[in-house]
Motif scaffolding. Structure first.
Motif, short mmCIF file in Angstrom:
data_model
loop_
_atom_site.label_atom_id
_atom_site.label_comp_id
_atom_site.label_asym_id
_atom_site.label_seq_id
_atom_site.Cartn_x
_atom_site.Cartn_y
_atom_site.Cartn_z
N PHE A 100 3.96 -28.08 -2.86
CA PHE A 100 2.99 -27.99 -2.93
C PHE A 100 3.03 -26.07 -3.04
O PHE A 100 2.09 -25.36 -3.01
N ASP A 101 4.17 -25.37 -2.11
CA ASP A 101 3.83 -24.05 -2.61
C ASP A 101 4.47 -23.70 -3.48
O ASP A 101 5.82 -23.87 -4.32
N GLY A 102 3.63 -23.28 -4.02
CA GLY A 102 3.70 -22.64 -5.18
C GLY A 102 1.85 -23.43 -6.37
O GLY A 102 1.24 -22.82 -6.76
N GLU A 134 9.06 -16.65 -10.30
CA GLU A 134 9.86 -15.60 -9.50
C GLU A 134 9.38 -14.92 -7.78
O GLU A 134 9.78 -14.05 -7.53
N GLU A 135 8.28 -15.71 -7.90
CA GLU A 135 7.99 -15.55 -6.73
C GLU A 135 8.86 -15.69 -4.90
O GLU A 135 8.61 -15.25 -3.95
N GLU A 136 9.50 -16.62 -5.49
CA GLU A 136 10.90 -17.11 -4.44
C GLU A 136 11.80 -16.41 -3.93
O GLU A 136 12.88 -15.83 -3.30
N GLY A 137 12.22 -16.00 -5.49
CA GLY A 137 13.32 -15.55 -5.37
C GLY A 137 14.76 -16.48 -5.49
O GLY A 137 16.07 -15.84 -5.02
N GLU A 203 -0.79 -24.64 3.40
CA GLU A 203 -0.08 -23.00 4.86
C GLU A 203 0.85 -24.37 5.10
O GLU A 203 1.16 -24.69 4.81
N GLN A 204 1.71 -23.10 5.11
CA GLN A 204 3.37 -22.97 5.71
C GLN A 204 3.12 -23.32 7.28
O GLN A 204 3.96 -21.77 7.56
N GLY A 205 2.49 -23.42 8.05
CA GLY A 205 2.09 -23.39 9.58
C GLY A 205 1.48 -24.81 10.12
O GLY A 205 1.32 -25.12 8.84
N SER A 387 7.38 -26.66 5.55
CA SER A 387 7.28 -26.19 3.85
C SER A 387 8.69 -25.44 3.98
O SER A 387 9.83 -25.06 4.97
N HIS A 388 9.19 -25.50 2.67
CA HIS A 388 10.40 -24.93 2.13
C HIS A 388 11.10 -26.22 2.34
O HIS A 388 12.15 -25.48 3.10
N SER A 389 10.55 -27.22 1.75
CA SER A 389 11.43 -28.70 2.90
C SER A 389 10.88 -29.55 2.37
O SER A 389 9.42 -29.49 2.76
#
Ligand code: HGY
Ligand code: MN
Ligand code: MN
Ligand code: MN
Length: 416
Positions: A100-102, A134-137, A203-205, A387-389
């Motif tokens: 979902f992130d993005g 490349e938002e996450e880099g 939301e990342q929280g 998030s990031h998971s």
């Protein structure tokens, strides 16, 4: 390379379902969609197809971001025309990230276009849906690379020289994907044509979970940066080298990881993470000659972030000296705390009076663009708060609520 399911969905869940198998990472779990690698290129194709199905006019800007324009009735009306309202997010991910992130922001924007069409909304202002690269880099090491280039927040020569884990430069890889890398850089004319940018993001929280609400308005983004430590020692044989004779950079790296935790814990609200440690040459039975590790540090107050990093650097130097190693520290990127445009956020609050206001510790393209144009954010509830998971989540009903909220906001901004 898995292809997306046949296009046809209009719900956010349906749209995300079409790309659910693109970039699944069998090794790490979750999804790995690195800029200009196969999965992200497939997502780009999917986005363009979705845009064209909605009669949006698609263009790729000089930095590789894809803009899908819903023309206004005014002059020009399409790409780069004045007084545009823009929404969107990114398609790339971290290694083994969530679904979902993005993509939630991009799919919600496409669903919002469907809602505006269904409502018969036609305005002088054009609307654009954008997917920033490349938002996450995660591939080239600098987060929000596409929006930083657009806003002039990174030197184009530095960007061209950024290297991925295989040593390939951004210039080489982006050119291979068809970008004219001689042209990357700030695009003030494009920014001048934008009156507001609103990014919807999962939301990342757990803020919305705890508040029992589906959608929030963003208030600020924690200042954060990335630094690279390089520790050099003496490469050697794991079996023949006595412990007393070693100059092992991995021992120093382990100390730096703990020093980062300790320095952050000593400052309320500070966060410090060493998420990537790369020994060179990296053999199981080899004492590394060098270890590179990357620090992510964040705090609302820039001075505290600087103090945390300085403390970690002091500990790193002490640890390196004790092991007969050397250590260097390089700042890769830094962005101070961003407060979203108060007037714009106030207008969102009038459209969404029940939406709580939340800050975020996560960086976003909206945070980078806030230096150049009025920006705001919407967050959609994530029941796990993770998030990031692969554990990152968003219920279908909340995803739809987010799209409706975004459509309501866009309709108001387009008509003002
Ligand atoms: O790292 C971040 O905060 C963002 O997800 N790129
Ligand atoms: Mn992210
Ligand atoms: Mn994101
Ligand atoms: Mn982000």
């Amino acid at each position: 390379m898995s292809a997306p399911a046949p296009a046809g969905a209009t719900s956010v869940a349906g749209l995300l379902g079409e790309i659910a198998d693109v970039g699944r990472d069998a090794t790490r779990g979750g999804w790995s969609r690195f800029v200009y690698a196969d999965a992200e290129l497939t997502l780009r194709e999917w986005f363009v197809e979705q845009a064209q199905r909605r009669s949006l006019e698609v263009e790729t800007d000089r930095n590789g971001a894809i803009w899908a324009w819903r023309p206004g009735t005014g002059p020009a009306g399409a790409a780069g025309s004045p007084h545009a309202i823009v929404t969107g997010s990114h398609l790339d991910s971290v290694p083994g990230g969530g679904a979902f992130d993005g993509p939630l922001g991009v799919a919600s924007a496409l669903a919002a276009v469907d809602l505006l069409d269904a409502r018969g909304v036609r305005t002088e202002r054009p609307l654009a849906v954008v997917a920033f690269p490349e938002e996450e880099g995660a591939r080239f090491g600098v987060a929000c690379l596409g929006s930083r280039l657009l806003a002039g927040a990174i030197d184009p020569d530095r960007a061209r020289g950024l290297r991925d884990a295989d040593g390939r430069t951004f210039a080489e890889v982006a050119a291979g994907a068809g970008l004219d890398v001689d042209r990357i850089g700030p695009d003030p004319a494009r920014l001048a044509g934008i009156d507001a940018f609103v990014e919807l993001h999962v939301e990342q929280g757990r803020g919305l979970v705890d508040l029992g609400q589906p959608v929030a308005i963003g208030s600020s983004i924690l200042g954060h940066g990335r630094w690279r430590f390089s520790v050099t020692g003496e490469g050697n044989h794991a079996g023949t080298t006595r412990m007393v004779d070693r100059r092992d950079p991995m021992v120093v790296a382990a100390g730096i990881v703990l020093a980062a935790r300790d320095a952050a814990v000593a400052h309320a609200e500070a966060r410090a993470t060493v998420g990537r440690v790369v020994p060179v040459p990296g053999g199981t039975n080899v004492i590394a000659s060098r270890v590179d590790l990357w620090l992510d540090a964040r705090h609302p107050d820039d001075a505290v972030t600087a103090a945390v990093v300085a403390e970690i650097e002091r500990q790193a130097s002490r640890l390196a000296a004790a092991q007969g190693c050397a250590v260097t520290l390089t700042e890769e990127s830094y962005g101070g705390t961003v407060h979203f445009d108060a007037d714009l956020s106030g207008r969102l609050a009038r459209v969404l009076p029940d939406a709580p206001v939340l800050d975020t510790g996560a960086g976003h393209d909206a945070g980078v663009l806030a230096s150049a144009i009025p920006t705001a954010m919407l967050f959609t509830r994530n029941p796990t708060g993770v998030s990031h998971s692969p554990e990152e989540a968003c219920e279908d009903a909340d995803a739809e609520a987010g799209a409706v909220a975004l459509a309501d906001v866009l309709e108001r901004l387009l008509q003002e």
